[in-house]
Design an enzyme around this catalytic site. Structure first.
Site, PDB file in Angstrom:
ATOM      1  N   GLU A 155       5.891   8.186   4.304  1.00 12.83           N
ATOM      2  CA  GLU A 155       5.005   9.204   3.740  1.00 12.83           C
ATOM      3  C   GLU A 155       4.933  10.527   4.503  1.00 12.83           C
ATOM      4  OE1 GLU A 155       1.876   6.329   1.334  1.00 12.83           O
ATOM      5  OE2 GLU A 155       1.186   7.316   3.169  1.00 12.83           O
ATOM      6  N   GLU A 212       4.716   0.803  -2.004  1.00  8.25           N
ATOM      7  CA  GLU A 212       3.302   0.492  -1.834  1.00  8.25           C
ATOM      8  C   GLU A 212       2.593   0.602  -3.173  1.00  8.25           C
ATOM      9  OE1 GLU A 212       1.289   2.632   1.247  1.00  8.25           O
ATOM     10  OE2 GLU A 212       2.959   2.456   2.674  1.00  8.25           O
TER      11      GLU A 212
END
Length: 437
Positions: free
Chosen positions: A210, A310
């Protein structure tokens, strides 16, 4: 994790033009899982997150907490006490029984987040080391139960996103110095050596989790991906390499071209709770939004293997400290956010994260939501649920959800939805009650 204050709600279907990296041209499948990754994250093990293991942070609960992430946890305790507590944690949070259970639930992969500090720590950094022997023990269990692992560099020096799950909450300073980049590569080389040591178990390395495009240079991210690819390939030439979409829109990637890249996977993360457009959806519209995600994933997966690294069943952000240690929730208005109050009048967090408090209609919805998301992400190359377990948040606890029938066990045992393969793995027609093509 992600506790991603994600700027975009929908999955991004990025367009990469990467030579020899379309699914048809790739030479390696996903370890023992074949064509589809079905896995969970082992979050909270080597990168602390207060909401996953609140018991580790509870002593600092109050108006001015001293410890809010792993950096301040070790800074507050001092290295000796931090090392003592973390060794106990590393030896107990993930057990052989957990890995055995995940295998019995029909999964084929785990994703293991780990911070750079497991491989490089400066004198002025409070982090402690010693993670690698515990990581190797977990990998031994992963192999014993016929699973594969993705090693995920979840935090880098300076922080790539400012989230607590990067190791240090606050500013985004990863690209502030070349030293930070070099130390990130050093950590990736450490992960690559472990991948080379466990070639039948570790089938992929993720170069960084991320990276936040809003605080970083896009070109800097791309340059790091290229450097990471070369460094990993020099040590573990056959391992798959995972890059994250950096929360960027498709148009931002139209000109991205890396000749000669192969066996590269794109990772995207999808949650329904961190932005208003998703958090305020009705239950039916959560399902419909997931169907739209499926189309995006499928379309891009035809260009480059795409996984959803995720996701969860959460439709509220009520898990204690999910938004940061000591912070409240958007859902009930206990956190300051753009609606200046709860999602709707009377919205409460009571019972939102406990299976025991869910009525039959709620339980049926979560089963449908799980199946819809699994369908969506298998329109790509698969998924990793966040998380394998959590101390107090059942909607993030894969093991508990599956054991209670709220996630299919095994993942192919779907009651409400199906996808069909139309002769080729990469030509998928969506076929679920919420998807119409």
């Amino acid at each position: 994790m992600r506790v991603a204050q994600i700027l975009g709600a929908a999955i991004t279907s990025l367009f990469f033009s990467v030579a020899d990296s379309s699914p048809a041209g790739l030479s390696k499948r996903f370890g023992k899982g074949g064509d589809v990754i079905r896995g969970v994250n082992l979050g909270g093990l080597f990168v602390l997150e207060p909401w996953i293991t609140p018991s580790l942070f509870k002593q600092w609960e109050g108006p001015n907490p001293q410890a809010v992430d792993e950096w301040t946890y070790c800074q507050t305790l001092g290295k000796s006490e931090c090392e003592s507590r973390l060794k106990q944690h590393w030896g107990s949070w993930v057990t052989e029984t957990d890995i055995s259970t995940l295998a019995k639930l029909g999964l084929n992969h785990v994703r293991i987040p780990i911070g750079y500090w497991a491989f490089t720590v400066k004198n002025d950094e409070p982090y402690v080391q010693g993670q690698v022997p515990y990581l190797k023990k977990v990998l031994g269990w992963v192999g014993k139960y016929n699973l594969n692992a993705v090693l995920d560099l979840h935090g880098v020096p300076g922080s790539q996103n400012g989230f607590d799950n990067s190791g240090r909450l606050g500013g985004i300073h990863w690209q502030d110095s070349q030293e930070n980049i070099e130390r990130s590569i050093e950590a990736l080389e450490g992960l690559a050596r472990i991948a080379a040591e466990f070639p039948d178990i570790v089938d992929a390395v993720q170069v960084v989790n991320e990276p936040a495009n809003w605080g970083l240079s896009k070109q800097g991210i791309i340059d790091f991906y290229k450097q990471a690819y070369t460094s990993i390939r020099n040590i573990a030439p056959n391992v798959l390499i995972v890059i994250h979409d950096a929360f960027l829109s498709p148009a931002e990637w139209n000109d991205f071209n890396v000749p000669g890249w192969e066996n590269v996977i794109l990772d995207t993360h999808t949650y329904h709770i961190f932005v208003k457009d998703r958090l305020t959806l009705s239950r039916d519209n959560h399902l419909r939004a997931t169907c739209r995600d499926a189309v995006s994933v499928r379309n891009f997966n035809n260009k480059l293997w795409t996984i959803t690294g995720e996701w969860s069943l959460a439709i509220t952000d009520c898990a204690r400290w999910l938004n940061g240690f000591g912070k409240g929730a958007r859902w009930d208005g206990s956190m300051n956010w753009e609606m200046n109050g709860p999602v709707y009048q009377g919205a409460t967090c009571a019972g939102q994260n406990s299976i025991g408090a869910w009525d039959s209609a709620t339980r049926m919805f979560f089963r449908q939501f799980a199946e819809a998301q699994i369908d969506a992400y298998e329109a790509g190359s698969g998924w990793f649920f966040w998380n394998f377990k959590a101390e107090d948040a059942d909607d993030w606890n894969y093991i508990k959800l599956a054991q209670n029938g709220l996630i299919p066990n095994p993942p192919t045992d779907r009651h409400y939805s199906r996808y069909s393969l139309d002769s080729k793995r990469w030509d998928i027609k969506l076929n679920s009650p919420w998807c119409h093509e």
